[in-house]
Design a protein around this motif. Structure first.
Motif, short mmCIF file in Angstrom:
data_model
loop_
_atom_site.label_atom_id
_atom_site.label_comp_id
_atom_site.label_asym_id
_atom_site.label_seq_id
_atom_site.Cartn_x
_atom_site.Cartn_y
_atom_site.Cartn_z
N UNK A 79 0.87 -1.40 0.03
CA UNK A 79 0.06 0.01 0.03
C UNK A 79 0.91 1.39 0.05
N UNK A 80 1.90 1.11 0.93
CA UNK A 80 2.74 2.43 0.93
C UNK A 80 3.57 2.61 -0.39
N UNK A 81 4.01 1.55 -0.94
CA UNK A 81 4.68 1.83 -2.25
C UNK A 81 3.89 2.36 -3.29
N UNK A 82 2.52 1.86 -3.22
CA UNK A 82 1.51 1.87 -4.35
C UNK A 82 1.34 3.50 -4.33
N UNK A 83 0.90 3.96 -2.96
CA UNK A 83 0.59 5.48 -2.92
C UNK A 83 1.87 6.57 -2.99
N UNK A 84 2.83 6.15 -2.56
CA UNK A 84 4.13 7.02 -2.53
C UNK A 84 4.65 6.99 -4.03
N UNK A 103 12.35 1.94 -1.04
CA UNK A 103 11.42 2.17 -0.12
C UNK A 103 11.59 1.72 0.97
N UNK A 104 11.21 2.33 2.06
CA UNK A 104 11.48 2.00 3.37
C UNK A 104 9.88 2.14 4.01
N UNK A 105 9.49 1.26 4.84
CA UNK A 105 8.54 1.57 5.78
C UNK A 105 8.56 1.29 7.36
N UNK A 106 7.78 2.04 8.22
CA UNK A 106 7.96 1.96 9.63
C UNK A 106 6.48 1.57 10.08
N UNK A 107 6.33 0.15 10.61
CA UNK A 107 5.00 -0.18 11.01
C UNK A 107 4.86 0.16 12.60
N UNK A 108 4.12 1.00 12.86
CA UNK A 108 3.96 1.74 14.16
C UNK A 108 3.15 0.79 15.15
N UNK A 109 2.02 0.21 14.54
CA UNK A 109 1.19 -0.68 15.51
C UNK A 109 0.22 -1.38 14.41
N UNK A 110 0.00 -2.64 15.00
CA UNK A 110 -0.84 -3.61 14.14
C UNK A 110 -2.19 -3.00 13.77
N UNK A 111 -2.62 -3.15 12.42
CA UNK A 111 -3.84 -2.67 11.96
C UNK A 111 -5.05 -3.95 12.41
N UNK A 112 -5.75 -3.71 13.04
CA UNK A 112 -6.90 -4.71 13.42
C UNK A 112 -7.48 -5.17 12.21
N UNK A 149 6.16 5.72 5.60
CA UNK A 149 7.27 5.20 4.77
C UNK A 149 7.79 6.35 3.79
N UNK A 150 8.78 6.08 3.03
CA UNK A 150 9.56 6.90 2.25
C UNK A 150 9.98 6.49 1.16
N UNK A 151 10.14 6.88 -0.08
CA UNK A 151 10.32 6.25 -1.33
C UNK A 151 11.49 7.10 -2.29
N UNK A 152 12.20 6.45 -2.93
CA UNK A 152 13.10 7.10 -3.91
C UNK A 152 12.64 6.44 -5.37
N UNK A 153 12.10 7.10 -6.27
CA UNK A 153 11.66 6.60 -7.64
C UNK A 153 12.57 7.31 -8.53
N UNK A 154 12.92 6.45 -9.71
CA UNK A 154 13.76 6.73 -10.87
C UNK A 154 12.60 7.35 -11.89
N UNK A 155 13.06 8.33 -12.49
CA UNK A 155 12.26 8.82 -13.70
C UNK A 155 12.85 8.81 -14.84
#
Length: 160
Positions: A79-84, A103-112, A149-155
Motif C-alpha cells: 500500500x505504501x509503495x503504491x501510494x508514494x 522504499x522504506x516502511x515503519x510499522x508503528x502498530x498492528x492494523x486490526x 514510509x518513504x521512497x525514491x523513484x527513478x524517472x
C-alpha cells in the motif's frame, strides 16, 4: 472499477507516452483505464488523486495475515509503495514514467483486521531523473497512524 485481466489490458509504452502521469492516474480513477491487478488481489482501491498526492483505501482481511495472525508487513509495504510511487507518477510529464528505486516502511502498530485505512502518498520532489515521496497509513474511522514510509523513484523517458 475495472481491473487489468492480462498484459493486453495495460497501456503500451507508446500509448503511455502520450499522457502525463496525472492524466494516467485520472484515467484509472475515472474508469477509462484499468486498475492494476495487485490492488484487487490485496483489497485496496484508488480513493483520491491530485497533483502530488494519492490516497488508496483498503481493509486488511484474514488472508493477508502472517503466522501470528497479524497483518503481514508486505500488505503495509504494498500500500505504501503504491501510494508514494503514484504520488510521484502524478508529477511526471508527458513522455516519461517512473519506477520505484527503493522504499522504506515503519510499522508503528498492528492494523486490526477489518479496519478500513487510507494510505496517503505525497510527492516531496520530482525532477528529470528522480522522485522522492513519503506516505502514511491511517485509520479512516479512528484516525490512528499505523505506518509511515518513504521512497525514491527513478524517472525515465518513454520511447515514442
Amino acid at each position: 472499477m475495472a481491473f487489468a485481466e492480462s498484459l493486453d489490458d495495460l497501456l503500451s509504452p507508446e500509448e503511455l507516452s502520450k499522457m502525463s502521469g496525472l492524466e494516467f492516474m485520472e484515467g484509472m480513477r475515472d474508469g477509462r483505464l484499468p486498475a492494476p491487478p495487485i490492488s484487487r488481489t490485496l483489497g485496496y482501491t484508488l480513493h483520491e488523486i491530485e497533483k502530488g498526492r494519492v490516497v488508496f483505501r483498503g481493509t486488511p482481511k484474514f488472508a493477508f495475515t502472517n503466522p501470528l495472525g497479524t497483518v503481514h508487513g508486505g500488505w503495509y509495504g504494498t500500500l505504501l509503495d503504491s501510494s508514494m510511487a503514484c504520488a510521484v507518477q502524478t508529477m511526471v510529464e508527458r513522455g516519461a514514467t517512473y519506477t520505484t528505486l527503493e522504499y522504506k516502511i515503519n510499522i508503528l502498530r498492528s492494523i486490526p483486521l477489518g479496519t478500513e485505512v487510507d494510505c496517503i502518498g505525497i510527492a516531496d520532489h520530482v525532477g528529470r531523473s528522480t522522485g522522492v515521496a513519503h506516505g502514511e497509513i491511517r485509520g479512516v474511522t479512528d484516525g490512528k497512524l499505523y505506518a509511515t514510509g518513504s521512497t525514491t523513484c527513478i524517472v525515465m523517458r518513454l520511447p515514442g
